[in-house]
Scaffold this motif. Structure first.
Motif, PDB file in Angstrom:
ATOM      1  N   ILE A   1       0.846  -1.186   0.000  1.00 55.64           N
ATOM      2  CA  ILE A   1       0.000   0.000   0.000  1.00 55.64           C
ATOM      3  C   ILE A   1       0.884   1.239   0.000  1.00 55.64           C
ATOM      4  CG2 ILE A   1      -0.172   0.155   2.526  1.00 55.64           C
ATOM      5  CD1 ILE A   1      -3.096   1.062   2.134  1.00 55.64           C
ATOM      6  N   ASP A   2       0.429   2.276  -0.694  1.00 56.20           N
ATOM      7  CA  ASP A   2       1.078   3.573  -0.574  1.00 56.20           C
ATOM      8  C   ASP A   2       0.020   4.671  -0.696  1.00 56.20           C
ATOM      9  OD1 ASP A   2       0.503   3.824  -3.245  1.00 56.20           O
ATOM     10  OD2 ASP A   2       2.574   3.770  -3.921  1.00 56.20           O
TER      11      ASP A   2
ATOM     12  N   ALA B   1      -7.558   7.700   2.774  1.00 56.85           N
ATOM     13  CA  ALA B   1      -6.319   7.957   2.037  1.00 56.85           C
ATOM     14  C   ALA B   1      -6.663   8.354   0.607  1.00 56.85           C
ATOM     15  CB  ALA B   1      -5.428   6.716   2.040  1.00 56.85           C
ATOM     16  N   ARG B   2      -5.729   9.071  -0.016  1.00 63.03           N
ATOM     17  CA  ARG B   2      -5.952   9.529  -1.386  1.00 63.03           C
ATOM     18  C   ARG B   2      -4.695   9.348  -2.226  1.00 63.03           C
ATOM     19  NH1 ARG B   2     -10.723  11.793  -2.223  1.00 63.03           N
ATOM     20  NH2 ARG B   2     -11.951  12.462  -0.433  1.00 63.03           N
ATOM     21  N   ASP B   3      -4.943   9.093  -3.519  1.00 58.74           N
ATOM     22  CA  ASP B   3      -3.881   9.086  -4.533  1.00 58.74           C
ATOM     23  C   ASP B   3      -2.753   8.121  -4.175  1.00 58.74           C
ATOM     24  OD1 ASP B   3      -5.306  11.092  -5.859  1.00 58.74           O
ATOM     25  OD2 ASP B   3      -4.342  12.653  -4.671  1.00 58.74           O
TER      26      ASP B   3
ATOM     27  N   MET C   1      -9.287   7.393  -3.951  1.00 58.93           N
ATOM     28  CA  MET C   1      -9.825   7.461  -2.591  1.00 58.93           C
ATOM     29  C   MET C   1      -9.894   6.061  -2.001  1.00 58.93           C
ATOM     30  SD  MET C   1     -12.637   6.820  -0.537  1.00 58.93           S
ATOM     31  CE  MET C   1     -13.992   6.605  -1.673  1.00 58.93           C
ATOM     32  N   LEU C   2      -9.415   5.925  -0.784  1.00 58.54           N
ATOM     33  CA  LEU C   2      -9.505   4.679  -0.026  1.00 58.54           C
ATOM     34  C   LEU C   2      -9.985   5.038   1.371  1.00 58.54           C
ATOM     35  CD1 LEU C   2      -8.969   1.623   0.347  1.00 58.54           C
ATOM     36  CD2 LEU C   2      -6.625   2.216   0.977  1.00 58.54           C
ATOM     37  N   ARG C   3     -11.131   4.492   1.778  1.00 62.37           N
ATOM     38  CA  ARG C   3     -11.734   4.843   3.061  1.00 62.37           C
ATOM     39  C   ARG C   3     -12.120   3.570   3.801  1.00 62.37           C
ATOM     40  NH1 ARG C   3     -16.153   7.309   1.303  1.00 62.37           N
ATOM     41  NH2 ARG C   3     -15.164   9.349   1.144  1.00 62.37           N
ATOM     42  N   THR C   4     -11.880   3.550   5.119  1.00 58.84           N
ATOM     43  CA  THR C   4     -12.244   2.374   5.908  1.00 58.84           C
ATOM     44  C   THR C   4     -12.664   2.755   7.317  1.00 58.84           C
ATOM     45  OG1 THR C   4     -11.487   0.191   6.646  1.00 58.84           O
ATOM     46  CG2 THR C   4      -9.868   1.954   6.695  1.00 58.84           C
ATOM     47  N   ASP C   5     -13.618   1.996   7.844  1.00 54.03           N
ATOM     48  CA  ASP C   5     -14.053   2.104   9.238  1.00 54.03           C
ATOM     49  C   ASP C   5     -13.869   0.737   9.877  1.00 54.03           C
ATOM     50  OD1 ASP C   5     -15.416   4.831   9.849  1.00 54.03           O
ATOM     51  OD2 ASP C   5     -16.156   4.285   7.860  1.00 54.03           O
TER      52      ASP C   5
ATOM     53  N   GLU D   1     -13.871   1.046   1.268  1.00 57.86           N
ATOM     54  CA  GLU D   1     -14.251   1.535  -0.050  1.00 57.86           C
ATOM     55  C   GLU D   1     -13.005   2.015  -0.778  1.00 57.86           C
ATOM     56  OE1 GLU D   1     -17.248   4.523   0.233  1.00 57.86           O
ATOM     57  OE2 GLU D   1     -18.242   3.542   1.918  1.00 57.86           O
ATOM     58  N   LEU D   2     -12.908   1.598  -2.029  1.00 59.88           N
ATOM     59  CA  LEU D   2     -11.796   2.028  -2.880  1.00 59.88           C
ATOM     60  C   LEU D   2     -12.372   2.473  -4.213  1.00 59.88           C
ATOM     61  CD1 LEU D   2      -8.351   0.402  -3.457  1.00 59.88           C
ATOM     62  CD2 LEU D   2      -9.850   0.767  -5.426  1.00 59.88           C
ATOM     63  N   ASP D   3     -11.971   3.659  -4.653  1.00 61.99           N
ATOM     64  CA  ASP D   3     -12.351   4.168  -5.968  1.00 61.99           C
ATOM     65  C   ASP D   3     -11.091   4.561  -6.711  1.00 61.99           C
ATOM     66  OD1 ASP D   3     -15.206   4.054  -6.265  1.00 61.99           O
ATOM     67  OD2 ASP D   3     -15.339   5.523  -4.642  1.00 61.99           O
ATOM     68  N   GLY D   4     -10.976   4.084  -7.942  1.00 62.47           N
ATOM     69  CA  GLY D   4      -9.810   4.394  -8.748  1.00 62.47           C
ATOM     70  C   GLY D   4     -10.149   4.411 -10.220  1.00 62.47           C
ATOM     71  N   PRO D   5      -9.176   4.676 -11.058  1.00 62.87           N
ATOM     72  CA  PRO D   5      -9.440   4.753 -12.509  1.00 62.87           C
ATOM     73  C   PRO D   5      -9.740   3.407 -13.147  1.00 62.87           C
ATOM     74  CG  PRO D   5      -7.097   4.981 -12.048  1.00 62.87           C
ATOM     75  CD  PRO D   5      -7.790   5.000 -10.730  1.00 62.87           C
TER      76      PRO D   5
END
Length: 292
Positions: free
Chosen positions: A161-162, A186-188, A204-208, A223-227
């Protein structure tokens, strides 16, 4: 007939308001006394002895370049800079600055000292309240944390991960391990998972996540959103003596956004629908995950 002029009445000595005499003046005197004490304290002699005590407590070699006073509206504290920690296994930690002062917390009434902590390091920044005692804890925020410097590969082979993450933490240590929760965004960056042929770039990477008695981690949402694709996951990582043996129970939904991604995911064993989506369960262990 000349007018007689009455002499002005003697006003007497000027009296300050009662709140000034009973509160403001004593408070000002106390603050001045505290300022003189702090200014005259030999902080330059404190660094070596403080480093020695921290080294003994951590079982590591600690060095502190300088120690000085830290004054704020919430109270006085201590500032340390150029802090480095080296453990016997070779791992190191460097802090650019560390500020500590007594925290305004009800924990003091329960006999648990609480410290307001502000930490800046190459890894990122950490601000919050550190509670000491038999069950120590931290409640605060994380800013611009460098995810690439986490030892993820050594914990979960094949994972990486980065990116930079920020979020909120509320963690308490207990005899059974850490308990609490955290929300991190996290972003980018990119996320690599075992059995996937490539790392997933994300915007965007978001976690609870909750740390409970029942599970090492209960993932309310990831949740992960990318190209290339989007990913939604939830589930749990169970407890085990070793992280690699921790049982997995995760539900994942993947939606491909690029036509080139589908064949790659299918080659990794995922059943892709015609619309580029895939629903799967991840079981097995962290060391040997099974995709279904």
């Amino acid at each position: 007939m000349p007018l007689a002029v009455k002499p002005a009445a003697d006003a007497g000595p000027l009296e300050l308001p009662r709140w000034v005499r009973t509160r403001a003046i004593p408070l000002g005197a106390a603050l001045l006394t505290l300022l003189f004490v702090v200014a005259g304290f030999p902080f330059d002699r404190l660094a070596p002895s403080l480093a020695a005590r921290v080294s003994q407590g951590l079982g590591a070699q600690v060095s502190i370049a300088s120690v000085g006073p830290s004054l704020s509206l919430l109270g006085p504290g201590v500032r340390a800079s150029g802090v480095s920690v080296a453990w016997p296994d070779g791992s190191q930690l460097r802090l650019d600055s560390l500020r500590v002062r007594p925290a305004w917390s009800f924990a003091w009434l329960r006999g648990r000292p609480a410290l307001a902590l502000r930490l800046a390091a190459p890894l990122g920044q950490l601000n919050g309240t550190l509670t000491l005692g038999s069950e120590s804890g931290f409640d605060g925020a994380l800013h611009e944390f460098e995810l690439a410097k986490l030892p993820l590969q050594s914990l979960v082979p094949g994972a990486s991960i980065d990116g930079k993450a920020s979020g909120d933490l509320d963690i308490t240590t207990t005899p059974g391990g850490a308990r609490g929760s955290f929300h991190v965004e996290a972003r980018d960056g990119s996320l690599g998972l075992p059995n996937l042929p490539f790392a997933l770039p994300y915007t965007m990477l978001r976690t609870d996540v909750r740390l409970t008695d029942a599970a090492l981690a209960e993932i309310s949402s990831l949740e992960l959103d990318g190209p290339l694709l989007s990913l939604r996951a939830s589930g749990s990582i169970g407890r085990a003596a070793l992280l690699l043996a921790a049982p997995l129970n995760l539900s994942v939904r993947i939606q491909a956004k690029d036509s080139s991604v589908g064949p790659l995911l299918a080659a990794a064993g995922l059943r892709m629908a015609a619309d580029g989506s895939a629903d799967l369960r991840i079981t097995g262990t962290a060391g040997q995950p099974l995709l279904r």
